[in-house]
Scaffold this motif. Structure first.
Motif, PDB file in Angstrom:
ATOM      1  N   MET A 242       0.838  -1.207   0.000  1.00  0.00           N
ATOM      2  CA  MET A 242       0.000   0.000   0.000  1.00  0.00           C
ATOM      3  C   MET A 242       0.871   1.255   0.000  1.00  0.00           C
ATOM      4  SD  MET A 242      -3.072  -1.229   2.542  1.00  0.00           S
ATOM      5  CE  MET A 242      -2.222  -2.570   3.387  1.00  0.00           C
ATOM      6  N   ILE A 243       0.304   2.338  -0.531  1.00  0.00           N
ATOM      7  CA  ILE A 243       1.033   3.597  -0.733  1.00  0.00           C
ATOM      8  C   ILE A 243       0.248   4.750  -0.121  1.00  0.00           C
ATOM      9  CG2 ILE A 243       1.993   5.181  -2.446  1.00  0.00           C
ATOM     10  CD1 ILE A 243       2.020   2.772  -4.412  1.00  0.00           C
TER      11      ILE A 243
ATOM     12  N   GLY B  74       1.599  -3.340   6.045  1.00  0.00           N
ATOM     13  CA  GLY B  74       1.421  -3.403   4.602  1.00  0.00           C
ATOM     14  C   GLY B  74       1.621  -2.119   3.843  1.00  0.00           C
ATOM     15  N   ILE B  75       2.005  -1.023   4.546  1.00  0.00           N
ATOM     16  CA  ILE B  75       2.293   0.228   3.842  1.00  0.00           C
ATOM     17  C   ILE B  75       3.775   0.224   3.516  1.00  0.00           C
ATOM     18  CG2 ILE B  75       2.313   2.736   3.947  1.00  0.00           C
ATOM     19  CD1 ILE B  75      -0.080   0.787   6.143  1.00  0.00           C
ATOM     20  N   THR B  76       4.089   0.039   2.261  1.00  0.00           N
ATOM     21  CA  THR B  76       5.476  -0.185   1.834  1.00  0.00           C
ATOM     22  C   THR B  76       6.111   1.035   1.177  1.00  0.00           C
ATOM     23  OG1 THR B  76       4.711  -1.084  -0.277  1.00  0.00           O
ATOM     24  CG2 THR B  76       5.067  -2.655   1.526  1.00  0.00           C
ATOM     25  N   CYS B  77       5.313   2.044   0.876  1.00  0.00           N
ATOM     26  CA  CYS B  77       5.815   3.214   0.163  1.00  0.00           C
ATOM     27  C   CYS B  77       5.013   4.432   0.590  1.00  0.00           C
ATOM     28  CB  CYS B  77       5.674   2.981  -1.344  1.00  0.00           C
ATOM     29  SG  CYS B  77       6.165   4.369  -2.382  1.00  0.00           S
TER      30      CYS B  77
ATOM     31  N   ILE C 164      -5.409   3.376  -2.438  1.00  0.00           N
ATOM     32  CA  ILE C 164      -4.244   3.199  -1.569  1.00  0.00           C
ATOM     33  C   ILE C 164      -3.185   2.297  -2.218  1.00  0.00           C
ATOM     34  CG2 ILE C 164      -5.463   3.686   0.587  1.00  0.00           C
ATOM     35  CD1 ILE C 164      -5.701   0.675   1.068  1.00  0.00           C
ATOM     36  N   THR C 165      -3.325   2.094  -3.539  1.00  0.00           N
ATOM     37  CA  THR C 165      -2.334   1.284  -4.271  1.00  0.00           C
ATOM     38  C   THR C 165      -1.974   1.958  -5.602  1.00  0.00           C
ATOM     39  OG1 THR C 165      -4.149  -0.113  -5.134  1.00  0.00           O
ATOM     40  CG2 THR C 165      -2.932  -0.927  -3.200  1.00  0.00           C
TER      41      THR C 165
END
Length: 384
Positions: free
Chosen positions: A56-57, A108-111, A332-333
Motif C-alpha cells: 500500500m502507498i 502493509g504500507i510499503t511506500c 491506496i495502491t
C-alpha cells in the motif's frame, strides 16, 4: 526465488486471480497468474486462502519528520521562521529509525510520499520512499517528488502569531506569486546567459523551484477549502504548472468543477476531528463522491494526524460511506502510484515491477484483516 501461492491475487491492474500466485526473483516480480510450479524456488510462502496484493502507498504524510512520542527534539517538519522555504528537503529531516516506519511496513504500507508540514506558504520538497531501511539515501524512489505549498488556516495562523506576512489568504497568494515570478525570471536569465558573468548569482530558493516551473515535478497543494483549491488552480494556470490537490476536505462540494479541471486529488485525513474552522465540512463521503465522478483519487493519512498503519482503515471507512470497494483499494495502491508518477515501479502486481507485496488473512479492507507477510524489494521484511 520466492513463490507466494494459494491466495486470491488482487493485482490492481484489472485482474483478480482466484487461487493465484506471484513469483519473485531478486527484487522484482517475475510472474503473476494462475498457480503453477516453478524450478529454482528457494522459499514458498503459503497464503493459506488469504489475499495477495501490492504494497500500500500513502500519497501524503509526514512519516519520519515528527518522531513518535519525542516532542520538540523529534519535530522536524516545519521550519516556521520564514514563509518561503522551497530549498528545504524532506530527506534531510526524515529519521528512518523512528518506530512508525516499522508500524508502516508491518501493516502493509510499503511506500509513502513524505515531507514538510503546512506552516509555510512554500515548505520544501517531498520525497517518495520505501518504508523499510536504516538510511534514507537507500530508501528513495523519487526525490524531489514535489514542492509543498500551503493555503488557508495553517500559514495564516503561523505568521499571524509572529505579526508577519501572510496573515490573509491574499497575502498567501501574493507571496507565492511573487516567488514564482522571481524564480521564473532567475531561470530565464540563467538559461539565456551567453557567458558565466551574465548568469544571476546563485539562489538556492529559486533553484529549487526550477523543476516546478519546467513541470518536472508538481506543486503539492495543502488546501481544505473550496476557495483555496480554486486559488491554487488559478495560480497553476498563470504559471503553467502541474499540481496535486491534497486534503480536498470540501472537494465533494465542488466535485463537478474538480472533474472538469482534471488535477490529481489526494483526500484526507478524514479519520480526525474538526479541529479548525476549515474542516467544518469534513466527511468520509468526500472520497466516494469524487470517485463516482470518475476521478481517480488517492486516500491519505497525513501521518501523524492519523497513524500510518490505519491507511487501509481510512479506505474501509470511505467504503462504509459510499465508495466502491475496489475503487477504495485502488486509492491506496495504484492511484497514488500514478499520481506520484511511480507506477512504473509500484502500485500493482505486474511482471517487472518492484516486489513490494503484502499477504493478508482476510480482504484488505476488512478491519480484522492481519498481514501475514510483507515483502519490500523482494525481501521478506515481516512475517507474523
Amino acid at each position: 526465488m520466492i513463490l507466494i501461492k494459494n491466495g486470491t491475487v488482487l493485482t490492481m491492474a484489472g485482474r483478480v486471480i482466484e487461487n493465484g500466485c506471484v513469483l519473485v526473483e531478486d527484487s522484482k516480480i517475475k510472474y503473476v497468474g494462475e498457480e503453477k510450479d516453478f524450478e529454482g524456488v528457494s522459499e514458498i510462502i503459503d497464503a493459506e486462502g488469504g489475499y495477495i496484493m501490492p504494497g500500500m502507498i500513502d500519497a501524503h504524510c509526514h512519516l519520519g519528520l515528527w518522531e513518535d512520542g519525542v516532542g520538540f527534539e523529534g519535530a522536524d517538519g516545519n521550519e516556521a521562521t520564514d514563509p518561503i522555504t522551497p530549498h528545504l528537503r524532506a530527506i534531510d529531516g526524515i529519521n528512518p529509525m523512528d518506530r512508525t516506519f516499522k508500524e508502516a511496513y508491518e501493516n502493509g504500507i510499503t511506500c509513502v510520499c513524505t515531507g514538510p508540514g503546512s506552516a509555510n506558504v512554500i515548505a520544501g520538497s517531498f520525497a517518495v520512499i520505501k518504508t523499510y531501511g536504516k538510511r534514507i539515501d537507500n530508501m528513495i524512489i523519487k526525490n524531489p517528488a514535489a514542492i509543498k505549498v500551503a493555503f488557508g488556516e495553517n500559514p495564516k495562523s503561523t505568521y499571524h502569531e509572529k505579526h508577519e506576512m501572510p496573515t490573509t489568504r491574499m497575502g498567501i497568494a501574493a507571496l507565492l506569486r511573487e516567488t514564482l515570478y522571481k524564480a521564473q525570471e532567475y531561470m530565464n536569465k540563467k538559461e539565456n546567459a551567453e557567458e558565466d558573468d551574465d548568469k544571476p548569482d546563485f539562489d538556492m530558493k529559486y533553484e529549487s523551484l526550477i523543476p516546478v516551473l519546467k513541470r518536472e515535478i508538481p506543486l503539492k497543494v495543502h488546501a481544505h477549502r473550496a476557495d483555496d483549491m480554486f486559488t491554487a488552480i488559478r495560480i497553476a494556470k498563470e504559471f503553467n504548472l502541474d499540481l496535486t490537490l491534497d486534503h480536498c476536505t470540501e472537494g465533494h462540494l465542488i466535485a463537478d468543477e474538480l472533474k472538469e479541471e482534471g488535477y490529481p486529488l489526494i483526500v484526507g485525513p478524514s479519520l480526525s476531528e474538526r479541529s479548525k474552522v476549515e474542516l467544518r465540512e469534513l466527511t468520509f463521503e468526500t472520497a466516494g463522491i469524487l470517485s463516482k465522478k470518475g476521478i481517480d483519487i488517492a486516500i491519505m493519512t497525513d501521518h501523524g494526524v492519523i497513524p500510518i498503519q490505519y491507511l487501509p482503515l481510512c479506505a474501509a471507512l470511505a467504503v462504509k460511506h459510499g465508495m466502491d470497494e475496489m475503487e477504495a483499494l485502488k486509492a491506496i495502491t495504484i492511484n497514488p502510484a500514478k499520481i506520484l508518477k511511480i507506477d512504473d515501479r509500484v502500485g500493482s502486481l505486474e511482471v517487472g515491477k518492484d516486489a513490494d507485496i503484502v499477504v493478508l488473512d482476510k480482504f484488505p479492507l476488512d478491519v480484522m484483516a492481519k498481514t501475514k507477510y510483507v515483502l519490500i524489494d523482494g525481501k521478506v521484511v515481516f512475517r507474523r
